[in-house]
Structure formats: structure tokens, C-alpha cells
Motif scaffolding. Sequence first.
Motif, PDB file in Angstrom:
ATOM      1  N   TYR A  53      -2.555  40.041  47.944  1.00  0.00           N
ATOM      2  CA  TYR A  53      -2.631  38.731  47.293  1.00  0.00           C
ATOM      3  C   TYR A  53      -1.223  38.254  46.939  1.00  0.00           C
ATOM      4  CZ  TYR A  53      -7.590  39.872  46.503  1.00  0.00           C
ATOM      5  OH  TYR A  53      -8.916  40.206  46.655  1.00  0.00           O
ATOM      6  N   ASN A  55      -1.191  36.092  44.121  1.00  0.00           N
ATOM      7  CA  ASN A  55      -1.443  35.671  42.742  1.00  0.00           C
ATOM      8  C   ASN A  55      -2.185  36.787  42.018  1.00  0.00           C
ATOM      9  OD1 ASN A  55      -3.539  34.368  40.704  1.00  0.00           O
ATOM     10  ND2 ASN A  55      -1.758  33.004  40.792  1.00  0.00           N
ATOM     11  N   GLU A  57      -3.799  36.831  39.141  1.00  0.00           N
ATOM     12  CA  GLU A  57      -5.089  36.495  38.549  1.00  0.00           C
ATOM     13  C   GLU A  57      -6.195  36.490  39.603  1.00  0.00           C
ATOM     14  OE1 GLU A  57      -6.955  33.824  35.015  1.00  0.00           O
ATOM     15  OE2 GLU A  57      -4.864  33.562  35.603  1.00  0.00           O
ATOM     16  N   THR A  58      -5.893  35.955  40.769  1.00  0.00           N
ATOM     17  CA  THR A  58      -6.876  35.969  41.860  1.00  0.00           C
ATOM     18  C   THR A  58      -7.227  37.401  42.241  1.00  0.00           C
ATOM     19  OG1 THR A  58      -5.977  33.892  42.708  1.00  0.00           O
ATOM     20  CG2 THR A  58      -7.357  35.176  44.199  1.00  0.00           C
ATOM     21  N   MET A  59      -6.211  38.252  42.342  1.00  0.00           N
ATOM     22  CA  MET A  59      -6.450  39.654  42.685  1.00  0.00           C
ATOM     23  C   MET A  59      -7.365  40.320  41.664  1.00  0.00           C
ATOM     24  SD  MET A  59      -3.735  42.826  43.171  1.00  0.00           S
ATOM     25  CE  MET A  59      -3.164  42.773  41.462  1.00  0.00           C
ATOM     26  N   LYS A  61      -9.436  38.938  39.521  1.00  0.00           N
ATOM     27  CA  LYS A  61     -10.774  38.338  39.531  1.00  0.00           C
ATOM     28  C   LYS A  61     -11.647  38.968  40.611  1.00  0.00           C
ATOM     29  CE  LYS A  61     -10.015  33.558  37.923  1.00  0.00           C
ATOM     30  NZ  LYS A  61      -9.932  32.141  38.382  1.00  0.00           N
ATOM     31  N   GLU A  62     -11.033  39.233  41.760  1.00  0.00           N
ATOM     32  CA  GLU A  62     -11.801  39.645  42.938  1.00  0.00           C
ATOM     33  C   GLU A  62     -11.847  41.154  43.156  1.00  0.00           C
ATOM     34  OE1 GLU A  62     -10.211  37.575  46.301  1.00  0.00           O
ATOM     35  OE2 GLU A  62     -10.711  35.581  45.514  1.00  0.00           O
ATOM     36  N   TYR A  87      -8.567  40.594  31.936  1.00  0.00           N
ATOM     37  CA  TYR A  87      -9.613  41.070  32.844  1.00  0.00           C
ATOM     38  C   TYR A  87     -10.044  42.505  32.526  1.00  0.00           C
ATOM     39  CZ  TYR A  87      -9.070  36.804  35.454  1.00  0.00           C
ATOM     40  OH  TYR A  87      -9.051  35.466  35.804  1.00  0.00           O
TER      41      TYR A  87
END
Length: 336
Positions: A53, A55, A57-59, A61-62, A87
Motif C-alpha cells: 500500500y 497509505n 490507513e488504507t492498509m 483498514k483492509e 485501528y
Amino acid sequence: MKFRWCVIGAGGIADRRAIPAIIKDENFELAAIMDRTPAVAEKLGKKYKTKFYTNEETMLKETPCDGVYIGTPVALHVPQALTALKYGCNVLLEKPLAMNAAECDGLVSAFKRENKLLDAGYMMKYHNLHVKAKNLVQSGKIGQVNTARFFFSCWYPEIAGAWRQNKALGGGGSAMDLAVHCVELIEYVLGEEIAETKGFLANRTFSYEVEDTCVFLFRTKSGVIGSIEAGFNAPDGCGSKMEIYGTEGCVICSGTLGQEEKGSLSYLHVPFGGYDAMQNSAAPKPKRYYGAGGDLYLKQFRRFAALASRGENDYFYAERAAQVQRVLDGVYAEYR
């Protein structure tokens, strides 16, 4: 079940040391990596055969994970650690923990409130010879400790885009990058904190905006007096030293300061007393011990994973990292 790691800041030290340590352990899984430079993220994702990733935050989240390692410039440590905390992640944050002690204290408090583990990447205390030094000193094998000295350097010329040479990103130079290890180690070996410092910072060799030379004296709470010399301007072949002297002997570590478990320790014990005005007394030969060749990063990751897996949120080392930063804040305040 394997302990799942996500890595924020996958280039630099993460690629050289941290990720290779993670993938060595069959009980670890590299769940995903993140780097803000797309080409670096893709290259390392393919290299380590994992999701990548650009980003954090994206990492997060997923990607479910058990621990997050952060190896980015110091100025990014607090916001990225707090994102991981949002998270519900345990975080192993590279040293120094933050730009100053106030930021460190705030970060430790935030993790305590959420009951999540926070640790700092001071891996040199896991070196077998530094553990040996601690045991010798704290068991009284060299008597009353009176003085200590560190020399730690590397050759770090001006490099375009190097964040450690950028004050806004790194917070400082050789003091912030190298001397912090010495402060953390002497407090670990002695089992007490540094209470005051007096010193100098300078740009003796290079013209970047952070110091390339750092020398300061310190005094611990019990009165041990010592010095720390840390520079970006001595050839790598000069090696490193940690010397501790007491009333009944000394411990001298040579070539042990760094990212590998190598070097040697010399331990000399001379029973207290026996004044000789002619100074002809024959000192016994020192005992020598050698680096075990282990992986300091892997040792650190295993300790962290064991604590996190058991839900034991031991903040001692994170709080020590904040104390280390208080010492450095004092050095920089005197210089500025």
C-alpha cells in the motif's frame, strides 16, 4: 496461529533489517507493507510476496494484524502510531520514539488509555554482550561504578533527500540518531537514569542543517559520571566503544554498538584494595567474550510478539524511550 505484522515505511531500515527479521520466524506472517513512494511499495511488495500500500490507513483498514512496525522519519512517528492505535494495533516504533519528550509522553499515555502495547526500537540492549555487561555491573562484579564512556560514529556524507539530515523530519543529527542509543544503553546497563548533561553539538565536517558532531558529559542519579561521543564524520572502521569503570574492575565493549550482534567484551576484575605506591602490581588478565551473531531485530520482535500475544502491555521500555528523549531535549536545549 501466526503473529501477523504490518509494516509502515517499508524502505530503509525496514527493508535492510526489520522485514528480513520478521520473515525469518516461522511463527510470524508479513501481512502487508506500506510505503508512500509507489515504486518502493510495489517493488518491496513483490520482493516479499505480500500486499503493498501507499497509505497506512488504507492498509490497516483492509489488513487484520497483531502488530505494526513503523520505520519512518521521526516527524511521522506520532501521527502514524496514533493511526495504528485507532485501528486497535500494538505498535513497535523505531527509535527515537518521537521528536521530543512531550510527544513521547503523550504517545505512551494514549496507548495506556487504549490498553495497547507500545515499544521503541532500541534493539542494542538485546545484544548478548550488552546483557553480559548489565549482569556484571548490576551484580557488583566491578565494584562501585564511577565512570563510563561511549564512542559511536559512522560516515554519513551529504545525501540529497536524506531525512536524517533534515531537521524538520529527523529532529536532529548524530545526537538524535546515534547518541540516543548510548543513553538508552547506559541506563539499561546501570539500571538508573541520567539526571543531567553538559555538552556540545557542532557541524565540523558537513554543511547539512543538523549536527554531525555531538559530545556531552552526563551524571546519573547515583552520581556516575560519563561521556558520550557520537558523530556522522568518522570512518566506519573506527569502530565503537562502551567502557564502564568501577572500584574493582571494568567492562569494555568494542564493536558492539550497531545493528549486528558482533564485537567483544573485556571484563577485568581486581579485588578492592592493595595500594601500591610503586604501581608495580600485576593486574590479572581480562576475560573476553564475543558477540553471538544473532539477529537483534528478531530478538526484539519476538519479545514484542510474546507480550502482545499474552496481552501483557509492558510500557517500561516505552517509558524509558521517553526518558531518553528528555536527556536529548536537555542536550539540544543547551546547544540552542
